[in-house]
Design an enzyme around this catalytic site. Structure first.
Site, PDB file in Angstrom:
ATOM      1  CB  SER A 182      55.577  17.846  53.037  1.00  0.00           C
ATOM      2  OG  SER A 182      56.638  18.336  53.834  1.00  0.00           O
ATOM      3  CE1 TYR A 195      58.160  12.581  53.454  1.00  0.00           C
ATOM      4  CE2 TYR A 195      58.689  14.919  53.512  1.00  0.00           C
ATOM      5  CZ  TYR A 195      57.840  13.879  53.822  1.00  0.00           C
ATOM      6  OH  TYR A 195      56.673  14.129  54.502  1.00  0.00           O
TER       7      TYR A 195
END
Length: 319
Positions: A182, A195
């Site tokens: 990501s 995250y």
């Protein structure tokens, strides 16, 4: 080495790094205008066995659909078996499909699943570590259990699946490891401390692993790291960005499969982000924070809801 020689060596090394960076950036910019089919050859993956984690929804489901168009043998893994059955209905019938419900954060279950895969389908050729979860809370509001769970699913699961399926790739000196990372694995984002940490770690893991493989003269096992911006899946339900757009799972999956066919090392989505991250290293952190404040992206997660579950040990779904 004398101090003078060391200083000369450091200066020469710095000049070399700058030169390579300038050439690489200029080449990348020029290639942006070249039709994609002219840039590189694409390998044939027909008949290869592709294992995808988090294949029950989102990007994982779309990856299964895209890989099925290449007549691959699909091995779909998710914590929710019913979602895998829904994915199976959408696939090209040319592709044999094997389904395994498994919590990939549990290494015992992963190794047990791996034995079944080897017995049912054979050796895996392409391993796609795609499963992931996000809590979307400020650090001080994050229960310890959720922090641990995020690291288990987004990071540690990669250790277990790779340890399970990499040995046969090394034996054959052939295979492909794909990590769905990501942009949150390249830059810290608000209300995503867990995250971001998990994605930074996952991407660091596979980069280190690649160097281990090359050091052992294993050059046939390819490694691809995917760095997408935010994707329109239930995982990030409620997220709002004021600069740029939210990607569709279909677009991301198609680009990942193309990246595998072309053996790309890193895939930024959208593609212009690779240039942005080169520039990112040249500006101070306070400047980046100010950019987030001015664009409003500092509050991108304020209305985040995501997929809800009351059991921190059982994420409802992964993407």
């Amino acid at each position: 080495m004398s101090p003078l020689e060391e200083e000369f060596y450091n200066f020469f090394f710095l000049v070399a790094v700058v030169f390579v960076a300038v050439v690489r950036t200029a080449t990348s910019f020029l290639l942006y205008f070249v039709p994609r089919w002219l840039k590189s050859r694409r390998k044939d993956i027909r008949g290869q066995k592709v294992l995808i984690t988090g294949a029950g929804s989102g990007v994982g489901r779309q990856l299964a659909i895209e890989f099925s168009k290449h007549a691959t043998c699909l091995i779909l893994v998710d914590i929710d078996r019913q979602s895998l059955l829904q994915t199976e209905k959408l696939l090209d019938r040319r592709s044999p499909v094997f389904i395994y419900d498994c919590d990939v954060s549990d290494y015992g279950k992963v190794y047990e699943m791996a034995e079944k895969v080897k017995k049912d389908a054979g050796d895996v050729d392409i391993l796609v570590n795609n499963a992931g979860i996000v809590a979307g809370k400020y650090l001080l509001d994050l229960p310890e259990e959720k922090i641990v769970r995020t690291m288990e699913v987004n990071t540690l699961a990669h250790f277990w699946t790779v340890k399970a399926f990499l040995p046969t790739m090394i034996e054959r000196n052939s295979g492909h490891l794909v990590t769905t990372g990501s942009i949150a694995g390249k830059i810290g984002l608000p209300k995503m401390t867990d995250y971001c940490a998990s994605k930074f770690a996952a991407m660091g893991f596979v980069e280190a692993l690649e160097k281990e493989l090359r050091g052992q003269k294993v050059d046939g096992v390819k490694v691809t790291i995917v760095c997408p911006a935010h994707i329109d899946t239930g995982l990030f339900q409620g997220l709002k960005v004021t600069l740029g757009s939210i990607l569709t799972p279909e677009y991301v999956a198609k680009e990942i499969v193309l990246g595998v066919l072309e053996e790309q090392e890193t895939i930024f989505l959208p593609h212009f982000l690779k240039h942005v991250f080169v520039l990112r290293e040249m500006v101070p952190r306070w400047f980046l924070i100010k950019c987030f404040e001015i664009t409003g992206n500092i509050k991108m997660m304020d209305n985040f809801t995501g997929r809800q579950t009351n059991d921190v040990n059982k994420p409802v779904k992964t993407d």
